[in-house]
Design a protein around this motif. Structure first.
Motif, PDB file in Angstrom:
ATOM      1  N   HIS A 124       0.856  -1.188   0.000  1.00 57.68           N
ATOM      2  CA  HIS A 124       0.000   0.000   0.000  1.00 57.68           C
ATOM      3  C   HIS A 124       0.886   1.230   0.000  1.00 57.68           C
ATOM      4  N   THR A 125       0.351   2.308  -0.475  1.00 54.61           N
ATOM      5  CA  THR A 125       1.126   3.537  -0.493  1.00 54.61           C
ATOM      6  C   THR A 125       1.073   4.171   0.882  1.00 54.61           C
ATOM      7  N   THR A 126       2.124   4.851   1.251  1.00 55.59           N
ATOM      8  CA  THR A 126       2.166   5.523   2.534  1.00 55.59           C
ATOM      9  C   THR A 126       2.337   7.017   2.304  1.00 55.59           C
ATOM     10  N   ALA A 127       1.851   7.765   3.245  1.00 55.98           N
ATOM     11  CA  ALA A 127       1.992   9.220   3.159  1.00 55.98           C
ATOM     12  C   ALA A 127       3.436   9.604   3.441  1.00 55.98           C
ATOM     13  N   HIS A 128       3.875  10.650   2.812  1.00 57.82           N
ATOM     14  CA  HIS A 128       5.229  11.148   2.987  1.00 57.82           C
ATOM     15  C   HIS A 128       5.206  12.479   3.734  1.00 57.82           C
ATOM     16  N   VAL A 129       6.313  12.770   4.390  1.00 57.19           N
ATOM     17  CA  VAL A 129       6.486  14.056   5.064  1.00 57.19           C
ATOM     18  C   VAL A 129       7.539  14.828   4.291  1.00 57.19           C
ATOM     19  N   THR A 130       7.184  16.050   3.889  1.00 52.76           N
ATOM     20  CA  THR A 130       8.107  16.927   3.166  1.00 52.76           C
ATOM     21  C   THR A 130       8.331  18.180   3.989  1.00 52.76           C
ATOM     22  N   ARG A 131       9.586  18.548   4.175  1.00 46.08           N
ATOM     23  CA  ARG A 131       9.928  19.767   4.901  1.00 46.08           C
ATOM     24  C   ARG A 131      10.197  20.886   3.898  1.00 46.08           C
ATOM     25  N   ILE A 132       9.668  22.062   4.203  1.00 43.75           N
ATOM     26  CA  ILE A 132       9.806  23.227   3.325  1.00 43.75           C
ATOM     27  C   ILE A 132      10.611  24.276   4.073  1.00 43.75           C
ATOM     28  N   TYR A 133      11.588  24.840   3.392  1.00 45.73           N
ATOM     29  CA  TYR A 133      12.461  25.838   4.006  1.00 45.73           C
ATOM     30  C   TYR A 133      12.329  27.167   3.257  1.00 45.73           C
ATOM     31  N   PRO A 134      12.499  28.285   3.972  1.00 45.15           N
ATOM     32  CA  PRO A 134      12.399  29.591   3.307  1.00 45.15           C
ATOM     33  C   PRO A 134      13.570  29.823   2.363  1.00 45.15           C
ATOM     34  N   GLY A 135      13.387  30.773   1.466  1.00 45.85           N
ATOM     35  CA  GLY A 135      14.475  31.159   0.577  1.00 45.85           C
ATOM     36  C   GLY A 135      14.271  30.756  -0.862  1.00 45.85           C
TER      37      GLY A 135
END
Length: 143
Positions: free
Chosen positions: A18-29
């Motif tokens: 099954h597919t799993t959710a991913h966590v993505t971190r976003i940084y400024p700039g």
């Protein structure tokens, strides 16, 4: 007989994947860092926006996502436009500081606009100097 067993085993393994959710971190700039992350995310993913200032407007949330701010990152509209527009059900937004939307007599500019959605949760955000904080347009069962 062995081929049938291998085929059945393969089908069982594929069915259990099954597919799993991913966590993505976003940084400024980065220009359009938040919108770019939303565009690349899949339904059910979590986006963590790291502390900093993001000068982004008209951020379109068009899939089911969890958007969480780490230590209240600032999304600043520069007094020009609206900030976040949610057009998909069951989105969760928390921990952001949303400020300085534009002003217009033609458009109801909001920090967060919920447009024809249901089940959206907006929790624990800071809203400063906005024409409208959270604007519900034909939306139901949102918190």
């Amino acid at each position: 007989m062995i081929r049938v067993a291998v085929l059945i085993l393969t089908m069982c393994l594929l069915a259990s994947v099954h597919t799993t959710a991913h966590v993505t971190r976003i940084y400024p700039g980065q220009a359009k860092a938040i919108q770019g992350a939303i565009n690349h995310a899949h339904a059910g993913d979590t986006l963590v926006i790291e502390k900093g200032i993001y000068n982004e407007t008209d951020i379109l949330v068009n899939k089911k996502l969890v958007i969480i701010g780490n230590n209240y990152p600032i999304i600043d509209g520069g007094r020009k436009k609206q900030l976040i527009v949610v057009v998909h059900d069951s989105v969760y937004i928390s921990g952001l500081q949303l400020q300085n939307t534009g002003r217009s007599s033609m458009t109801d500019m909001a920090a967060i606009r919920l447009q024809n959605v249901s089940g959206v949760v907006i929790h624990n955000n800071r809203l400063l100097n906005n024409t409208y904080g959270i604007y519900l347009q034909n939306s139901h069962y949102c918190n």
